[in-house]
Design an enzyme around this catalytic site. Sequence first.
Site, PDB file in Angstrom:
ATOM      1  N   LYS A 138      -5.203   4.098   5.619  1.00 34.22           N
ATOM      2  CA  LYS A 138      -5.431   3.660   4.235  1.00 34.22           C
ATOM      3  C   LYS A 138      -4.116   3.226   3.573  1.00 34.22           C
ATOM      4  O   LYS A 138      -4.101   2.285   2.776  1.00 34.22           O
ATOM      5  CB  LYS A 138      -6.067   4.786   3.417  1.00 34.22           C
ATOM      6  N   LYS A 153      -1.745 -15.372  -4.037  1.00 33.29           N
ATOM      7  CA  LYS A 153      -3.208 -15.309  -4.117  1.00 33.29           C
ATOM      8  C   LYS A 153      -3.604 -14.213  -5.115  1.00 33.29           C
ATOM      9  O   LYS A 153      -4.409 -13.333  -4.832  1.00 33.29           O
ATOM     10  CB  LYS A 153      -3.795 -14.991  -2.742  1.00 33.29           C
ATOM     11  N   HIS A 161     -10.417  -4.349  -5.874  1.00 32.17           N
ATOM     12  CA  HIS A 161      -9.498  -4.295  -4.735  1.00 32.17           C
ATOM     13  C   HIS A 161      -8.472  -3.175  -4.923  1.00 32.17           C
ATOM     14  O   HIS A 161      -8.271  -2.342  -4.024  1.00 32.17           O
ATOM     15  CB  HIS A 161      -8.800  -5.653  -4.591  1.00 32.17           C
ATOM     16  N   HIS A 164     -10.151   0.448  -5.108  1.00 28.03           N
ATOM     17  CA  HIS A 164     -10.652   0.863  -3.799  1.00 28.03           C
ATOM     18  C   HIS A 164      -9.510   1.355  -2.913  1.00 28.03           C
ATOM     19  O   HIS A 164      -9.585   2.439  -2.314  1.00 28.03           O
ATOM     20  CB  HIS A 164     -11.382  -0.302  -3.137  1.00 28.03           C
ATOM     21  N   TYR A 201     -12.697 -10.302  11.377  1.00 24.72           N
ATOM     22  CA  TYR A 201     -12.904 -11.487  10.528  1.00 24.72           C
ATOM     23  C   TYR A 201     -11.574 -11.998   9.983  1.00 24.72           C
ATOM     24  O   TYR A 201     -11.279 -13.192  10.043  1.00 24.72           O
ATOM     25  CB  TYR A 201     -13.852 -11.144   9.383  1.00 24.72           C
ATOM     26  N   LYS A 218     -19.339 -14.242   6.797  1.00 23.25           N
ATOM     27  CA  LYS A 218     -18.626 -13.439   5.806  1.00 23.25           C
ATOM     28  C   LYS A 218     -19.592 -12.711   4.865  1.00 23.25           C
ATOM     29  O   LYS A 218     -19.375 -11.548   4.504  1.00 23.25           O
ATOM     30  CB  LYS A 218     -17.689 -14.323   4.982  1.00 23.25           C
ATOM     31  N   THR A 222     -19.970  -8.466   3.821  1.00 24.73           N
ATOM     32  CA  THR A 222     -20.094  -7.817   2.511  1.00 24.73           C
ATOM     33  C   THR A 222     -21.379  -7.008   2.435  1.00 24.73           C
ATOM     34  O   THR A 222     -21.389  -5.896   1.884  1.00 24.73           O
ATOM     35  CB  THR A 222     -20.070  -8.866   1.385  1.00 24.73           C
ATOM     36  N   GLN A 225     -20.829  -3.780   4.201  1.00 32.49           N
ATOM     37  CA  GLN A 225     -20.064  -2.837   3.386  1.00 32.49           C
ATOM     38  C   GLN A 225     -20.960  -2.145   2.355  1.00 32.49           C
ATOM     39  O   GLN A 225     -20.858  -0.935   2.131  1.00 32.49           O
ATOM     40  CB  GLN A 225     -18.913  -3.562   2.690  1.00 32.49           C
TER      41      GLN A 225
END
Length: 279
Positions: A138, A153, A161, A164, A201, A218, A222, A225
């Site tokens: 992690k 980006k 993001h 998490h 991926y 893709k 998701t 998940q």
Amino acid sequence: MSHCSANHILSNFNDMSIKQISNNFLEELKFDEEIDSWPLMKTPWPILSILAVYWLFVVKVGPKWMEKRKPFNLKYIMMIYNLSQLLFNGYMLWRVYKPDVINSLWKHRCSLDEEDHSEKRFVYITANEIVWLYIMNKISDLLDTVFFVLRKKESHVTFLHLFHHMDMSFSMWIYLRIIKDQFIVLLGSINMIVHMIMYSYYFLASLGPKMQKYLWWKIYLTRLQIAQFVFVIIYLGSLYTVDCSFPKIFTIYMITHIALFLYMFIIFYKKTYQKTKSE
């Protein structure tokens, strides 16, 4: 009954509930000199320092530093990173599903058998070694956000993001430092599988535009998940209803957090894929 009496009873009830919860939580705490001596585990300051530096860089320092610079070309670094994360998760999964480990974990998935001390210690130490590796994974996941910043980006650096990544790192540290149980490893193995698919991926995507036509799946990543979160909530909820000697206060904490992840991922899914379909 007078208003004062009702308030007094309610106050006593709340005090009893808080006291009961506190007592239950204290009963669930586990400390082990061997495990607590492992790197980053003695005090929370190392992990908190890592997360603080991470947050400062990706939110403040990094974007400011990159403001007048061109994006870095990190193609080969990211290829190595994604491949190493894929292998890291694969190694942890292998550790979980070695026949002697998975058989013992499954046998003691609800509680550890006090009668067999040697097997109990084997399950206990092995499970927590895997959790420690998971925490290291992690922490290495944090580089994903650093690469976003260095490639300019910033739109990818969302609240979901950041939350998490930071929450998973610290929650797992809390688990290993004061909870130490074997039940979470089987659930963690599901996350390892998802991350192996995810980093596969990312590795293919890092090969360049020529690979885009092969990355149509893709959306299913998701969905996988989201399905993972649903399964984990159901599994934890089922464990809570049976007579298991697992940490129930921490389980409630995990269910709450995973439900929050589920909610945010569903919002992300709707914004990303429903918007794409409408365009």
